[in-house]
Structure formats: structure tokens, C-alpha cells
Design a protein around this motif. Structure first.
Motif, PDB file in Angstrom:
ATOM      1  N   LEU A  20      26.429 -45.105 -76.971  1.00 55.50           N
ATOM      2  CA  LEU A  20      25.108 -45.715 -76.853  1.00 55.50           C
ATOM      3  C   LEU A  20      25.182 -46.922 -75.927  1.00 55.50           C
ATOM      4  CD1 LEU A  20      23.894 -45.595 -80.574  1.00 55.50           C
ATOM      5  CD2 LEU A  20      23.108 -44.161 -78.687  1.00 55.50           C
ATOM      6  N   HIS A  21      24.230 -46.993 -74.989  1.00 56.52           N
ATOM      7  CA  HIS A  21      24.166 -48.121 -74.064  1.00 56.52           C
ATOM      8  C   HIS A  21      22.871 -48.892 -74.326  1.00 56.52           C
ATOM      9  CE1 HIS A  21      27.484 -47.181 -71.072  1.00 56.52           C
ATOM     10  NE2 HIS A  21      27.487 -46.139 -71.892  1.00 56.52           N
ATOM     11  N   LEU A  22      23.006 -50.175 -74.561  1.00 52.91           N
ATOM     12  CA  LEU A  22      21.867 -51.039 -74.872  1.00 52.91           C
ATOM     13  C   LEU A  22      20.988 -51.233 -73.637  1.00 52.91           C
ATOM     14  CD1 LEU A  22      20.651 -52.879 -77.108  1.00 52.91           C
ATOM     15  CD2 LEU A  22      22.088 -54.725 -76.192  1.00 52.91           C
ATOM     16  N   ALA A  23      19.665 -51.285 -73.858  1.00 53.89           N
ATOM     17  CA  ALA A  23      18.753 -51.442 -72.729  1.00 53.89           C
ATOM     18  C   ALA A  23      17.483 -52.157 -73.162  1.00 53.89           C
ATOM     19  CB  ALA A  23      18.398 -50.081 -72.122  1.00 53.89           C
ATOM     20  N   GLY A  24      16.945 -52.945 -72.245  1.00 50.28           N
ATOM     21  CA  GLY A  24      15.625 -53.521 -72.422  1.00 50.28           C
ATOM     22  C   GLY A  24      14.576 -52.575 -71.869  1.00 50.28           C
ATOM     23  N   LEU A  25      13.444 -52.465 -72.546  1.00 48.64           N
ATOM     24  CA  LEU A  25      12.395 -51.523 -72.146  1.00 48.64           C
ATOM     25  C   LEU A  25      11.098 -52.265 -71.867  1.00 48.64           C
ATOM     26  CD1 LEU A  25      13.126 -48.832 -74.889  1.00 48.64           C
ATOM     27  CD2 LEU A  25      13.935 -48.827 -72.515  1.00 48.64           C
ATOM     28  N   ASN A  26      10.314 -51.740 -70.931  1.00 49.51           N
ATOM     29  CA  ASN A  26       9.045 -52.368 -70.582  1.00 49.51           C
ATOM     30  C   ASN A  26       8.014 -51.290 -70.286  1.00 49.51           C
ATOM     31  OD1 ASN A  26       7.285 -54.497 -70.090  1.00 49.51           O
ATOM     32  ND2 ASN A  26       7.806 -54.623 -67.915  1.00 49.51           N
ATOM     33  N   ALA A  27       7.005 -51.197 -71.143  1.00 46.40           N
ATOM     34  CA  ALA A  27       5.924 -50.225 -70.962  1.00 46.40           C
ATOM     35  C   ALA A  27       4.680 -50.966 -70.496  1.00 46.40           C
ATOM     36  CB  ALA A  27       5.645 -49.494 -72.268  1.00 46.40           C
ATOM     37  N   THR A  28       4.176 -50.619 -69.323  1.00 47.79           N
ATOM     38  CA  THR A  28       3.006 -51.295 -68.760  1.00 47.79           C
ATOM     39  C   THR A  28       1.911 -50.276 -68.453  1.00 47.79           C
ATOM     40  OG1 THR A  28       3.936 -51.138 -66.533  1.00 47.79           O
ATOM     41  CG2 THR A  28       4.382 -53.159 -67.780  1.00 47.79           C
ATOM     42  N   SER A  29       0.655 -50.741 -68.558  1.00 48.61           N
ATOM     43  CA  SER A  29      -0.481 -49.871 -68.298  1.00 48.61           C
ATOM     44  C   SER A  29      -1.656 -50.696 -67.818  1.00 48.61           C
ATOM     45  CB  SER A  29      -0.865 -49.101 -69.563  1.00 48.61           C
ATOM     46  OG  SER A  29      -2.035 -48.338 -69.354  1.00 48.61           O
ATOM     47  N   ALA A  30      -2.394 -50.149 -66.865  1.00 47.33           N
ATOM     48  CA  ALA A  30      -3.574 -50.851 -66.341  1.00 47.33           C
ATOM     49  C   ALA A  30      -4.792 -50.606 -67.208  1.00 47.33           C
ATOM     50  CB  ALA A  30      -3.851 -50.411 -64.904  1.00 47.33           C
ATOM     51  N   ASP A  31      -4.849 -49.453 -67.886  1.00 45.70           N
ATOM     52  CA  ASP A  31      -6.039 -49.123 -68.656  1.00 45.70           C
ATOM     53  C   ASP A  31      -5.736 -48.745 -70.111  1.00 45.70           C
ATOM     54  OD1 ASP A  31      -4.786 -46.701 -68.279  1.00 45.70           O
ATOM     55  OD2 ASP A  31      -6.391 -45.812 -67.067  1.00 45.70           O
TER      56      ASP A  31
END
Length: 277
Positions: A204-215
Motif C-alpha cells: 500500500l502506498h499512501l496518497a493525498g487525494l483531491n476531488a474538484t468540481s465546478a458544478d
């Protein structure tokens, strides 16, 4: 003239035959004993000696399909303190290598702490340094670190996620390149929305996540791997990539990017939750 001693009587032929036969029997017995010692117990003892074993191991070709063996580690040494009575607890993965599941816990109040109590009786903890008023939750797992793996803890306070190393019978805040605690954003500063762990090459490799949406209907999800050193005491940002585009709000990639998890373990479900004060 002096008298001479009487001559010894001559031995009969039968007496000589008995003596010769007895000598032959003795020699035969001695030869039999020597042969038995060389081919039987003596050879077995030699093959079990340290020198013989070491020579055999050094010359033998390793079997690549053989599974690794363990040394039966005893785990962390027991300490005088244990899990606080008012803490919320949850079974966690083995952090000290003794093959037994350990216990993660959280306490509440002004001096809230996160800790781990191992099956061997050791307890180590750290203060939750966060101004977030939300109840904290945590999860523990083993991830890639340096040339191997290390146990880590993720403590989600609602605003950010604190990262701790749980290696070497201790709990320490993982440091960033500036020497400050490495943290993940949960949308509070616009740098990220969640944390996850992705399996790569069996770890397992640790990761930061970022979910972006305009609408709010179509999301883009970006993932930034976190490079950890041996023991997971220091961290830096690694490779960044886009893992989803135009994904709906129920897409698994979007859901994962808005929570804190590591592998199949999700905070709030698979770890302790700070008790209500």
C-alpha cells in the motif's frame, strides 16, 4: 656346579590353537566396531554439527518459491500504563511484528490523545494537536516506507488528517521537508479533500487525494503519492496524477477522495472514534 632352573613345560598343539582362535575373534570384533562407528552413529552426529550444517546451507541453492520464515518476534516490551479507561478502542493491524492484532484508541476532551496498545502489553500515544472542534477518528495500517514497509496511523480531525509513524514501539508525528508535522487537507484550505492508500507492487502506498468540481456533478480527482522514509518518520510529496475526470459524485474514485482511508480500512468504521465529551 650350580643347579639350573627346570625348563618350562612345552605347550601342547591344542593350547596354541585356542590362543590363535581367541586372537582372531578379538581382531574381528574390533574391526566390526570401527566399521559400525564410521557408517552409523558417527556419520549422523557429523551431519548435525554446526560446521556441517553451515557448509550445507552455504552450498545449497535457494528455492525461489519457498515462503519466507519469521523469527517469532516477541513484540514491544510491556509498559506500566495501558489503554485509558475512557478511551474508545478498536482492533488494529499488527504494528510490532509479533503476529498479534493490536488496539488503537482515542480519548476526548482538552487533552485528547491517540494511542496504540500492543498485544504484548506496550502502550504508546501522542497528543492530537488540532484546533478542529470535530470529533477525531483514526485508522492504522502498514504502508510502503523506504525500502520496506512501516505501520502508520491517520488521525482525521475533520479539517485535516494528521500522519503518525507507529514504527519501533513509538508513535511520532511524521515530519515534512520543513521539519513540521506532515498533514493532509480535508477541503479546509483547498489543498485536498481526502487520503487513501493505493496498492502498488504488493504494498500500500499512501496518497493525498483531491476531488474538484465546478458544478457538483462532474468531478476531477487528482492523486499525489507520499514518499516515506524508513520508519515513516519523514515524508515528501511524490508523483501526482489524474485518476478520474468527469466522474459523478457516486463514482468510487470521488467517494474515496472525500474520505480518509488506507486500503480497505476507513476512518469512522475501522478504527476508534473520539468519545463525546
Amino acid at each position: 656346579m650350580s643347579d639350573s632352573p627346570d625348563p618350562a613345560p612345552a605347550r601342547s598343539p591344542w593350547t596354541w590353537r585356542v590362543i590363535v582362535l581367541a586372537a582372531v575373534v578379538v581382531v574381528a570384533v574390533v574391526v566390526w566396531l570401527v566399521v559400525r562407528d564410521g557408517d552409523g552413529d558417527g556419520a549422523t552426529a557429523a551431519s548435525q554439527s554446526p560446521t556441517a550444517t553451515a557448509t550445507q546451507d552455504a552450498s545449497a541453492s535457494p528455492d525461489p518459491s519457498a515462503s519466507p520464515t519469521t523469527t517469532g518476534a516477541a513484540g514491544c516490551a510491556a509498559t506500566d500504563d495501558g489503554t485509558p479507561e475512557d478511551a474508545d478502542t478498536h482492533e488494529s493491524v499488527d504494528v510490532d511484528g509479533d503476529g498479534e492484532a493490536d488496539t488503537a484508541w482515542l480519548t476526548g476532551g482538552a487533552d485528547r490523545r491517540f494511542g496504540i496498545t500492543t498485544a504484548s502489553g506496550a502502550t504508546f500515544s501522542a497528543a492530537i494537536d488540532s484546533a478542529s472542534p470535530q470529533r477525531a477518528s483514526a485508522v492504522v495500517n502498514v504502508v510502503a516506507a523506504g525500502d520496506g514497509t512501516a505501520p502508520i496511523a491517520l488521525v482525521d480531525t475533520g479539517r485535516e488528517v494528521l500522519l503518525f509513524s507507529a514504527a519501533d514501539c513509538d508513535l511520532a508525528a511524521t515530519q515534512n521537508l520543513a521539519g513540521a508535522p506532515y498533514t493532509f487537507d480535508k477541503g479546509f484550505t483547498g489543498q485536498g479533500t481526502g487520503v487513501g492508500c493505493t496498492e502498488v507492487d504488493g504494498a500500500l502506498h499512501l496518497a493525498g487525494l483531491n476531488a474538484t468540481s465546478a458544478d457538483g456533478s462532474a468531478f476531477t480527482v487528482e492523486r499525489t503519492f507520499v514518499d516515506l522514509d524508513d520508519g515513516a518518520l519523514n515524508a515528501s510529496n511524490g508523483d501526482r496524477s489524474t485518476v478520474a475526470e468527469d466522474a459523478g459524485p457516486d463514482d468510487p474514485a470521488v467517494v474515496t477522495a472525500q474520505e480518509t482511508s488506507c486500503g480497505e480500512l476507513v476512518v469512522g468504521e475501522d478504527g476508534p472514534v473520539e468519545p463525546e465529551s
